[in-house]
Design an enzyme around this catalytic site. Structure first.
Site, PDB file in Angstrom:
ATOM      1  N   ASP A 204       1.134  -1.095  -0.028  1.00  0.00           N
ATOM      2  CA  ASP A 204      -0.209  -0.095   0.016  1.00  0.00           C
ATOM      3  C   ASP A 204       0.751   1.223   0.239  1.00  0.00           C
ATOM      4  O   ASP A 204       0.738   2.508  -0.910  1.00  0.00           O
ATOM      5  CB  ASP A 204      -0.729  -0.272   1.258  1.00  0.00           C
ATOM      6  CG  ASP A 204      -1.754   1.727   1.539  1.00  0.00           C
ATOM      7  OD1 ASP A 204      -2.773   1.643   0.624  1.00  0.00           O
ATOM      8  OD2 ASP A 204      -1.632   2.060   2.247  1.00  0.00           O
ATOM      9  N   LYS A 208       0.984   3.992  -2.578  1.00  0.00           N
ATOM     10  CA  LYS A 208       0.903   5.641  -2.706  1.00  0.00           C
ATOM     11  C   LYS A 208       2.261   6.616  -2.556  1.00  0.00           C
ATOM     12  O   LYS A 208       2.176   7.629  -3.034  1.00  0.00           O
ATOM     13  CB  LYS A 208       0.888   5.669  -1.113  1.00  0.00           C
ATOM     14  CG  LYS A 208      -0.687   5.226  -0.906  1.00  0.00           C
ATOM     15  CD  LYS A 208      -0.260   5.019   0.806  1.00  0.00           C
ATOM     16  CE  LYS A 208      -1.923   4.817   1.168  1.00  0.00           C
ATOM     17  NZ  LYS A 208      -1.884   4.692   2.581  1.00  0.00           N
TER      18      LYS A 208
HETATM   19  N1  HSE Z   1      -5.171   1.046   5.141  1.00  0.00           N
HETATM   20  C1  HSE Z   1      -4.030   2.388   4.387  1.00  0.00           C
HETATM   21  C2  HSE Z   1      -3.368   2.843   5.952  1.00  0.00           C
HETATM   22  C3  HSE Z   1      -5.516   3.234   4.812  1.00  0.00           C
HETATM   23  O1  HSE Z   1      -3.391   2.314   7.016  1.00  0.00           O
HETATM   24  O2  HSE Z   1      -2.408   4.157   5.837  1.00  0.00           O
HETATM   25  C4  HSE Z   1      -4.619   4.570   3.843  1.00  0.00           C
HETATM   26  O3  HSE Z   1      -4.515   4.564   2.932  1.00  0.00           O
END
Ligand code: HSE
Ligand code: NDP
Length: 443
Positions: A204, A208
């Site tokens: 994740d 980003k």
């Molecule tokens: N799962 C992501 C986090 C959600 O914990 O940052 C926010 O993008």
């Protein structure tokens, strides 16, 4: 006098983020409508399960199982994609864009994996794709990069981009929670992805980082050319070492760019951050991003990086921008010219060689508890001319093993890989060593 135009908003998904958006948009509806000089019509939301209990009260006739009832409704001008994943979400997003609608998205996985296709559809059909909520939750980093900091070129962007990881590391470090309990808590609070592996394995944060790298440098970083590491191996000894030496353990995303040599690197990994850095003090669910621009210098933005309310704030910001654009004709988001210029810029950027990146390292070794073990370890470091800066030994009486944590002076990734290979070949090294980088803006 003509009556104000009515703008219809539709939601795909009513989970953590969707419910936050519905709640805050309903509460602020009149205020926003009068500021924008429009009527706001919160028309409909699509879900998978009609019987699921939800924290917001929504009339039954406004919820549907069919996402196309939202997208194809001619009275819906702004479609918020808040379902997640990359298959159905891609199909629905492209459909809305083909209809020339505005899509507001929180979906970083989708953008990272299908960014060129999405923006090609934007350019072809004249819609818009706004994605403030995709990076750093409520922190307006996309807008800052696109607008407020537009005068800058950034040789370093470093951030804490995953709220779940930061929550886990904070709760382990400050409250002694186990990794598993801290993760469960993050899930219960709505911070984690539907598949939390994406959070704890760094994927994740890579999504980003890749969006920020593209915005700043025009190039989508291929995953296989980036360094992607998660936080599963972090243990109390690592946190203890950090605390003793004025460091904080954080999961960082680091984007470096050398404008003379033409390369950029993207890495996400757990790192030890000196307490003097602002990011060392960004804790809990908060995210923080430091951008080093050639005009502005180092600028840091921080705030809640996950959760329904913080993310709703970013989604609503995009909805308001979209409405301003729809009513005034002045474009928000990335224009065709902007997209084309980013594409040109990206062609002059190559992915840098990760092996050449230099930083001090930290290692945790689980060793056989026997005389002479340390000499074998030190011999490997000296063979590759890697200097050790600090060492702490932890004894585990009666277990036949001990733990050594140590840090090095700055050394390249390539050299550290050789040291690691040497260490792993020793019979006295009992487990896979834990290796962390020590972040320094200078290296
Ligand atoms: N799962 C992501 C986090 C959600 O914990 O940052 C926010 O993008
Ligand atoms: P949730 O899992 O909480 O919610 C997903 C929602 O989408 C649910 O309402 C679900 O329906 C609905 N849904 C799933 N598939 C379909 C489908 N095929 N058709 C119709 N509805 C569907 O996810 P989040 O709200 O946490 O996340 C949504 C997006 O926002 C993701 O892209 C995530 O990465 C991103 N995001 C999340 C943040 C957070 O803090 N949670 C922060 C920033 C971004 P049902 O409720 O009936 O199951």
């Amino acid at each position: 006098m003509t009556s104000p135009r009515t703008i219809g908003i539709g939601l795909l998904g009513l989970g953590t983020v969707g419910q936050g958006v519905w709640k805050h948009l309903s509460e602020k509806q009149n205020d926003l409508a009068s500021r924008l000089g429009v009527n706001l019509d919160l028309r409909r939301a699509a879900v998978r399960n009609l019987r699921k209990a939800r924290s917001v009260k929504i009339p039954k006739n406004k919820i549907t199982l069919d996402p196309y009832e939202v997208i194809d409704d001619p009275k819906v001008h702004v479609v918020c994609e808040l379902i997640g994943g990359t298959t159905k979400a891609r199909e629905l997003t492209l459909r809305a864009l083909r209809l020339g609608k505005v899509v507001v998205s929180a979906n970083k996985a989708l953008l990272c994996e299908h960014g060129p296709e999405i923006f090609a559809a934007v350019r072809k059909h004249g819609g818009q794709f706004l994605f403030e909520a995709s990076v750093a939750g409520g922190v307006p980093i996309i807008k800052a990069l696109r607008e407020g900091l537009v005068a800058n070129r950034f040789d370093l962007i470093v951030g804490i981009l995953n709220g779940t990881c930061n929550h886990i590391l904070t709760r382990m470090g400050e409250d002694g929670l186990s990794f598993a309990d801290a993760l469960k808590e993050a899930q219960a609070l709505g911070y984690a992805e539907a598949n939390p592996t994406l959070d704890v394995e760094g994927i994740d944060a890579f999504h980003k980082a890749s969006i920020l790298a593209w915005l700043a440098h025009g190039k989508w970083a291929p995953r296989q050319r980036a360094l992607v590491e998660g936080i599963r191996n972090i243990g109390p000894a690592d946190i203890d070492f950090a605390r003793r030496f004025g460091l904080a353990l954080k999961h960082l995303a680091v984007i470096r760019r050398d404008f003379n040599a033409g390369w950029m690197t993207v890495g996400v990994y757990p790192a030890l951050v000196p307490n003097r850095e602002i990011l060392a003090r960004v804790s809990g669910v908060n995210n923080g991003i430091t951008l080093r621009g050639d005009v502005v210098g180092a600028t840091t933005l921080a705030g809640r990086g996950a959760g329904g309310d913080a993310t709703a704030s970013a989604v609503i910001g995009d909805i308001v921008d979209a409405i301003a654009a729809l009513t005034s004709g002045a474009r928000q988001g990335l224009s065709s010219d902007d997209l084309a210029s980013r594409e040109r810029l990206g062609k002059s950027v190559r992915m840098g060689d990760l092996d050449e990146i230099i930083s001090p390292f930290y290692l945790r070794l689980s060793l056989l508890d026997k005389a002479g073990v340390s000499e074998g370890i030190y011999r490997i470091f000296s063979k590759y001319k890697v200097s050790i800066a600090r060492v702490i030994q932890y004894e585990h009486p009666n277990q036949g093993r001990g733990t050594v944590t140590l840090s090095t002076y700055p050394v390249s990734e390539a050299k550290m890989a050789k040291v690691l290979k040497g260490l792993k070949s020793l019979k006295t090294v009992l487990e896979e060593p834990v290796v962390l980088r020590i972040f320094s803006p200078e290296t």
